[in-house]
Design an enzyme around this catalytic site. Structure first.
Site, PDB file in Angstrom:
ATOM      1  N   LYS A 288       9.390  -5.830   6.402  1.00 31.96           N
ATOM      2  CA  LYS A 288       9.170  -4.804   5.697  1.00 31.96           C
ATOM      3  C   LYS A 288       8.502  -4.429   3.884  1.00 31.96           C
ATOM      4  O   LYS A 288       8.133  -4.455   3.416  1.00 31.96           O
ATOM      5  CB  LYS A 288       9.422  -3.297   6.080  1.00 31.96           C
ATOM      6  CG  LYS A 288       9.522  -3.253   7.464  1.00 31.96           C
ATOM      7  CD  LYS A 288      10.618  -1.889   8.069  1.00 31.96           C
ATOM      8  CE  LYS A 288      11.147  -2.162   8.580  1.00 31.96           C
ATOM      9  NZ  LYS A 288      12.353  -2.888   9.263  1.00 31.96           N
TER      10      LYS A 288
ATOM     11  N   PHE B 133      18.214 -15.555   4.653  1.00 28.54           N
ATOM     12  CA  PHE B 133      19.006 -15.937   4.966  1.00 28.54           C
ATOM     13  C   PHE B 133      19.936 -15.929   6.086  1.00 28.54           C
ATOM     14  O   PHE B 133      20.589 -16.478   7.245  1.00 28.54           O
ATOM     15  CB  PHE B 133      20.207 -17.334   3.880  1.00 28.54           C
ATOM     16  CG  PHE B 133      21.819 -17.114   3.786  1.00 28.54           C
ATOM     17  CD1 PHE B 133      21.838 -17.619   4.874  1.00 28.54           C
ATOM     18  CD2 PHE B 133      22.085 -16.292   2.909  1.00 28.54           C
ATOM     19  CE1 PHE B 133      23.189 -17.685   4.604  1.00 28.54           C
ATOM     20  CE2 PHE B 133      23.735 -16.601   3.410  1.00 28.54           C
ATOM     21  CZ  PHE B 133      24.091 -17.537   4.004  1.00 28.54           C
TER      22      PHE B 133
ATOM     23  N   ASP C 265      21.311 -15.352  11.634  1.00 25.34           N
ATOM     24  CA  ASP C 265      22.478 -14.451  12.815  1.00 25.34           C
ATOM     25  C   ASP C 265      21.662 -14.489  14.647  1.00 25.34           C
ATOM     26  O   ASP C 265      22.514 -14.128  15.284  1.00 25.34           O
ATOM     27  CB  ASP C 265      22.038 -12.375  11.815  1.00 25.34           C
ATOM     28  CG  ASP C 265      22.635 -11.442  13.014  1.00 25.34           C
ATOM     29  OD1 ASP C 265      23.752 -11.747  13.029  1.00 25.34           O
ATOM     30  OD2 ASP C 265      21.691 -11.225  13.563  1.00 25.34           O
TER      31      ASP C 265
ATOM     32  N   ASP D  42      23.371 -14.960  17.070  1.00 25.95           N
ATOM     33  CA  ASP D  42      23.322 -13.857  18.242  1.00 25.95           C
ATOM     34  C   ASP D  42      22.981 -14.302  19.796  1.00 25.95           C
ATOM     35  O   ASP D  42      22.252 -14.246  20.809  1.00 25.95           O
ATOM     36  CB  ASP D  42      22.458 -13.261  17.902  1.00 25.95           C
ATOM     37  CG  ASP D  42      23.786 -12.454  17.054  1.00 25.95           C
ATOM     38  OD1 ASP D  42      25.114 -12.890  17.033  1.00 25.95           O
ATOM     39  OD2 ASP D  42      23.064 -11.001  16.221  1.00 25.95           O
TER      40      ASP D  42
ATOM     41  N   ARG E  90      11.937 -12.363  16.102  1.00 23.22           N
ATOM     42  CA  ARG E  90      12.230 -12.245  15.112  1.00 23.22           C
ATOM     43  C   ARG E  90      10.807 -11.160  14.539  1.00 23.22           C
ATOM     44  O   ARG E  90       9.700 -12.356  14.308  1.00 23.22           O
ATOM     45  CB  ARG E  90      12.938 -12.814  13.528  1.00 23.22           C
ATOM     46  CG  ARG E  90      13.979 -12.378  12.720  1.00 23.22           C
ATOM     47  CD  ARG E  90      14.294 -10.989  12.819  1.00 23.22           C
ATOM     48  NE  ARG E  90      15.547 -11.214  12.925  1.00 23.22           N
ATOM     49  CZ  ARG E  90      16.573 -10.233  12.735  1.00 23.22           C
ATOM     50  NH1 ARG E  90      16.398  -9.216  12.804  1.00 23.22           N
ATOM     51  NH2 ARG E  90      17.679 -10.944  13.320  1.00 23.22           N
TER      52      ARG E  90
ATOM     53  N   ASP F 172      31.854  -8.817  13.701  1.00 26.64           N
ATOM     54  CA  ASP F 172      30.890  -8.097  13.768  1.00 26.64           C
ATOM     55  C   ASP F 172      30.880  -9.650  14.421  1.00 26.64           C
ATOM     56  O   ASP F 172      30.719  -8.845  16.286  1.00 26.64           O
ATOM     57  CB  ASP F 172      30.014  -8.169  13.373  1.00 26.64           C
ATOM     58  CG  ASP F 172      28.662  -7.845  14.299  1.00 26.64           C
ATOM     59  OD1 ASP F 172      29.061  -7.206  15.736  1.00 26.64           O
ATOM     60  OD2 ASP F 172      27.213  -8.433  14.523  1.00 26.64           O
TER      61      ASP F 172
ATOM     62  N   LYS G 179      28.719  -5.609   6.655  1.00 25.63           N
ATOM     63  CA  LYS G 179      27.404  -6.409   7.289  1.00 25.63           C
ATOM     64  C   LYS G 179      26.118  -6.492   6.587  1.00 25.63           C
ATOM     65  O   LYS G 179      24.703  -6.463   6.185  1.00 25.63           O
ATOM     66  CB  LYS G 179      27.302  -6.551   8.771  1.00 25.63           C
ATOM     67  CG  LYS G 179      26.312  -7.360   9.028  1.00 25.63           C
ATOM     68  CD  LYS G 179      26.174  -7.319  10.784  1.00 25.63           C
ATOM     69  CE  LYS G 179      25.681  -8.680  11.491  1.00 25.63           C
ATOM     70  NZ  LYS G 179      25.141  -8.789  12.554  1.00 25.63           N
TER      71      LYS G 179
ATOM     72  N   PHE H 226      22.013   4.331   8.201  1.00 24.24           N
ATOM     73  CA  PHE H 226      20.582   3.027   8.661  1.00 24.24           C
ATOM     74  C   PHE H 226      20.919   2.040   9.484  1.00 24.24           C
ATOM     75  O   PHE H 226      20.829   2.255  10.786  1.00 24.24           O
ATOM     76  CB  PHE H 226      20.394   2.273   7.275  1.00 24.24           C
ATOM     77  CG  PHE H 226      19.162   0.660   7.593  1.00 24.24           C
ATOM     78  CD1 PHE H 226      17.811   1.339   6.923  1.00 24.24           C
ATOM     79  CD2 PHE H 226      19.511  -0.163   7.874  1.00 24.24           C
ATOM     80  CE1 PHE H 226      16.817   0.422   7.600  1.00 24.24           C
ATOM     81  CE2 PHE H 226      18.744  -1.419   8.084  1.00 24.24           C
ATOM     82  CZ  PHE H 226      17.334  -0.810   7.702  1.00 24.24           C
TER      83      PHE H 226
ATOM     84  N   ASP I 101      19.763   1.892  13.707  1.00 29.34           N
ATOM     85  CA  ASP I 101      19.393   0.126  13.883  1.00 29.34           C
ATOM     86  C   ASP I 101      19.676   0.446  15.181  1.00 29.34           C
ATOM     87  O   ASP I 101      18.732  -0.540  16.182  1.00 29.34           O
ATOM     88  CB  ASP I 101      19.274  -0.681  12.794  1.00 29.34           C
ATOM     89  CG  ASP I 101      18.619  -1.754  12.237  1.00 29.34           C
ATOM     90  OD1 ASP I 101      16.985  -1.161  12.818  1.00 29.34           O
ATOM     91  OD2 ASP I 101      18.880  -3.115  12.593  1.00 29.34           O
ATOM     92  N   ASP I 102      21.103   0.496  15.231  1.00 31.18           N
ATOM     93  CA  ASP I 102      21.511   0.514  16.777  1.00 31.18           C
ATOM     94  C   ASP I 102      20.531   1.370  18.335  1.00 31.18           C
ATOM     95  O   ASP I 102      20.329   1.166  18.698  1.00 31.18           O
ATOM     96  CB  ASP I 102      22.821   1.311  16.677  1.00 31.18           C
ATOM     97  CG  ASP I 102      23.744  -0.224  16.198  1.00 31.18           C
ATOM     98  OD1 ASP I 102      23.608  -0.770  15.798  1.00 31.18           O
ATOM     99  OD2 ASP I 102      24.822   0.318  15.763  1.00 31.18           O
TER     100      ASP I 102
END
Length: 435
Positions: free
Chosen positions: A137, A181, A186, A190, A195, A257, A283, A322, A326-327
Site C-alpha cells: 500500500k 526486508f 518474516d 512464519d 504476501r 514474537d 515489532k 494498527f 491487523d490481528d
C-alpha cells in the site's frame, strides 16, 4: 592539496634579490626606518602573500579550502538528478512516489555492478526488488512525503517543490525497502504462504532459502540510499542513527514474537496483555509510525527533544491500534481484500484475539482452545474462530477501536511544538480500515 604557486613566487623573488646584492641593502635600510614604517612594510608583505594565494586559487581551483576535491568524494559528488519532468506529469503524490522507484532500483543495481557483481547477480537483485518492494500500500513511504509537506506548509506557508518531493520520496522508499526486508524474512520464519496477493518470495521454486540473503540485501540497500542521497546533509548522522535504532527495535519485537511459544507446545499462559503490548510496540509501532514521522521532523529541521518524545508516545499508541486491527483482520478479514491468508491461529501467535479470549473463557472453553490453537488443521482453526465469535470478540474489537481513537485524540491535544495535522493524517489512514 596546497597549491605550490605562492612558494614558487617567493622563491624566485628571494633568488633575484640575493643574487643582485639588493637583499643586504634592503635589510640595512629596513632597520633604519621608524617602527610604524616597519609595521607598514610587514602589512604590505602579508597582503601580497594573501593576494598570491587568491591568484593560485583562481589558477588552480582544486586547491580551494586547502584540499583537492577528489580527496573528498562524499561532499563533492555532483547533485542527484531526479525525474522531475516525469513527476510533473503525475496527478498525485503516489504517482510521483512511484516515479522515484525505477531510479533507486537502477542506482542499487549500478552499485552492485561497481562492486564487481556479475550480470547474473544484478539481474537476480532486480527481479527480487520488483517482486518484494513496490507491491504494498506504500503508506509508510507516502507518510514521509505527507509529514514533510505538513511541516513545510506550517513553517514557510508553501507547498513542496518537485525536488523536495523527490528527496522525501527517496526517504519514503528507504522505509519501503526496510519493510520488504522485514516481510521477506518474516515470511520465511512464519512459513507463510502468500504476501500481497502472490506467493511469498521464498515460496518461488528458484528462490527458497536464498530469500534470507535477499532480505539482507534489501536492508543494505537502505543504507546505500541514505549515503548516496543524504550523505552531505548536516542531518545525515541523525537519519543514520534513527534507522539503526528502529531496525534494532523491530528485531527486538520480532524476537519477543518468535519466542512467545515453543512450536511443539501450546502454553497459553505465556499469552499475556503485557507481552503482547511489548511485541506490538517494538515489532510494529516504531518502524510503521514513528520512523516516517521522525524522518519528516529531522529533515524539516525540528530539533526539540520533547517534540520527538511526544511524537514517539502518540506513534506507539497508533502502532498498537494498527496491530490490533491487523490481528483482527488476520482472523476475520477477507483474504481477497487484505492480500494474504491469515495464519496467526495456525502459527500459535500471541495475537490480541487470543489474549482477549483467554480473559473471557470458561474452564471448558480454555481446554478447547488449548486443544485446537496453534495447529495446521482447518477444522481446528474453524473451532477457534467459532469460539472467538461466541465470546463476541468482533464487538470487543469495535469498542476497543472507538476507545483507542478517543485516547489518541486526547494525546493529540498535547501537541503544541509542531502541527497536529502531522498525526491526524496518520490516524485518518488507519481508522476503521478494512485491509
Amino acid at each position: 592539496m596546497t597549491s605550490p604557486i605562492p612558494a614558487v613566487i617567493a622563491a624566485v623573488a628571494l633568488f633575484q634579490l640575493s643574487s643582485s646584492g639588493s637583499l643586504d641593502s634592503l635589510t640595512e635600510g629596513f632597520f633604519t626606518l621608524s617602527i610604524p614604517s616597519q609595521i607598514s612594510i610587514f602589512a604590505l608583505i602579508f597582503a601580497t602573500v594573501f593576494l598570491a594565494v587568491s591568484i593560485s586559487h583562481f589558477v588552480d581551483p582544486l586547491s580551494v579550502g586547502g584540499k583537492d576535491h577528489d580527496d573528498d568524494d562524499h561532499d563533492h559528488k555532483p547533485p542527484k538528478f531526479y525525474p522531475v519532468a516525469e513527476m510533473k506529469k503525475c496527478s498525485n503524490d503516489k504517482e510521483k512516489f512511484m516515479a522515484i522507484y525505477p531510479m533507486l532500483r537502477e542506482e542499487m543495481l549500478s552499485h552492485m555492478s561497481n562492486n564487481e557483481m556479475p550480470a547474473e547477480a544484478v539481474e537476480w537483485a532486480k527481479t527480487m526488488m520488483d517482486y518484494t518492494v513496490p507491491g504494498g500500500k506504500l503508506n509508510r513511504g507516502l507518510t514521509v512525503v505527507a509529514v514533510h509537506r505538513t511541516l513545510t506548509q506550517a513553517a514557510y506557508n508553501r507547498d513542496l517543490t518537485e525536488v523536495e518531493i523527490a528527496k522525501a520520496s527517496v526517504l519514503g522508499w528507504a522505509i519501503e525497502f526496510l519493510q520488504a526486508f522485514f516481510l521477506v524474512a518474516d515470511d520465511v520464519m512464519d512459513a507463510s504462504e502468500t504476501r500481497r496477493g502472490q506467493p511469498c518470495w521464498y515460496k518461488n521454486e528458484h528462490v527458497k532459502l536464498i530469500a534470507i540473503n535477499d532480505s539482507f540485501l534489501l536492508e543494505s540497500f537502505v543504507f546505500t540510499m541514505l549515503r548516496e542521497h543524504f550523505g552531505g546533509e548536516e542531518y545525515y548522522l541523525k537519519l543514520l542513527e534513527l534507522f539503526i535504532q528502529v531496525i534494532q527495535q523491530t528485531e527486538f519485537g520480532q524476537l519477543l514474537d518468535l519466542t512467545s511459544q515453543d512450536e511443539s507446545v501450546v502454553d497459553l499462559d505465556r499469552f499475556t496483555l503485557e507481552r503482547y503490548q511489548k511485541i506490538v510496540k517494538y515489532k510494529t509501532a516504531f518502524y510503521t509510525f514513528y520512523l516516517p514521522v521522525a524522518i519528516g521532523m529531522i529533515t524539516s529541521g525540528v530539533k526539540d527533544k520533547s517534540a520527538f518524545n511526544l511524537a514517539r508516545t502518540i506513534c506507539c499508541q497508533m502502532g498498537e491500534y494498527f496491530q490490533i486491527q491487523d490481528d483482527y483482520l488476520d482472523c476475520f478479514g477477507d483474504p481477497e481484500v487484505i492480500g494474504k491468508v491469515g495464519t496467526d491461529i495456525q502459527d500459535n501467535k500471541c495475537s490480541w484475539l487470543v489474549v482477549q479470549a483467554l480473559d473471557r473463557v470458561s474452564k471448558d472453553e480454555r481446554k478447547m482452545l488449548e486443544e485446537n490453537y496453534g495447529q495446521w488443521d482447518d477444522a481446528k482453526v474453524t473451532k477457534v474462530k467459532e469460539l472467538y465469535k461466541k465470546l463476541d470478540l468482533p464487538a470487543v474489537f469495535s469498542k476497543y477501536e472507538e476507545d483507542s481513537y478517543k485516547l489518541i485524540q486526547t494525546e493529540l491535544d498535547k501537541v503544541t511544538l509542531m502541527p497536529r495535522d502531522v498525526f491526524e493524517l496518520l490516524l485518518k489512514k488507519i481508522y476503521k480500515r478494512s485491509k
